[in-house]
Design an enzyme around this catalytic site. Structure first.
Site, PDB file in Angstrom:
ATOM      1  CD  GLN A  78      -2.881   0.950   0.385  1.00  0.00           C
ATOM      2  OE1 GLN A  78      -3.641  -0.501   0.631  1.00  0.00           O
ATOM      3  NE2 GLN A  78      -3.367   1.261  -0.410  1.00  0.00           N
ATOM      4  CG  PHE A  79       1.434   3.015  -3.154  1.00  0.00           C
ATOM      5  CD1 PHE A  79       2.588   5.199  -3.737  1.00  0.00           C
ATOM      6  CD2 PHE A  79       0.982   3.063  -4.425  1.00  0.00           C
ATOM      7  CE1 PHE A  79       1.897   5.550  -4.911  1.00  0.00           C
ATOM      8  CE2 PHE A  79       0.442   3.947  -5.637  1.00  0.00           C
ATOM      9  CZ  PHE A  79       0.667   5.270  -5.189  1.00  0.00           C
ATOM     10  CB  THR A  80      -1.539   5.059  -0.465  1.00  0.00           C
ATOM     11  OG1 THR A  80      -2.626   4.382  -0.686  1.00  0.00           O
ATOM     12  CG2 THR A  80      -1.941   5.262  -2.908  1.00  0.00           C
TER      13      THR A  80
END
Length: 150
Positions: A78-80
């Site tokens: 989950q890079f966000t």
């Protein structure tokens, strides 16, 4: 490294209609890798999350870890989580790790969990995923690895 952990009764990830990971009782881990993260943060995060006492004992008190209850984990990249929303209306992802580094550390985290004997399912790195879950509690925690000292 950042993570959002949710205690779940069940969770599943689909990519293009294909189930890539599915668990019963345990935790869903949304894992974000920062541009300064290394194996040190992976080890710290895996130890912290696997040992968190977020499951109820016989008295109803959150006193047991994922390992104690022999629960499963679903780990989703989950890079966000590294989206900086302090300026403007569009998040900046400048502090997220580059994909090749993030993927390697994400895979190291999964390997670390599996070496602990935790049944670990996954999403698919850099894919658009449909994540479904039944949150148990609800119990949701945000964890960040300790600040690096200069």
């Amino acid at each position: 490294m950042k993570a959002v952990i949710q205690r779940v009764k069940k969770a599943m990830v689909e990519v293009d209609g294909e189930i890539t990971g599915k668990i019963g009782p345990g935790i869903l881990v949304f894992l974000g890798v920062g541009d300064e993260d290394s194996i040190k943060e992976v080890d710290w995060m895996a130890d912290k999350i696997s040992g968190l006492r977020i499951f109820e004992d016989e008295t109803g008190k959150m006193n047991l870890s994922l390992m104690d209850v022999e629960g499963s984990a679903l780990v989703v990249s989950q890079f966000t989580l590294y989206g900086d929303c302090r300026k403007g209306k569009r998040p900046s992802f400048a502090s997220a790790a580059k994909p090749e580094i993030a993927n390697a550390l994400y895979e190291d985290f999964i390997k670390n969990f599996r070496l602990k004997g935790i049944n670990t399912e996954t999403g698919r790195f850099q894919a658009m995923m449909d994540v479904s879950l039944v949150n148990d509690g609800p119990v949701t925690l945000i964890i960040e690895s300790p600040e690096k000292k200069a």
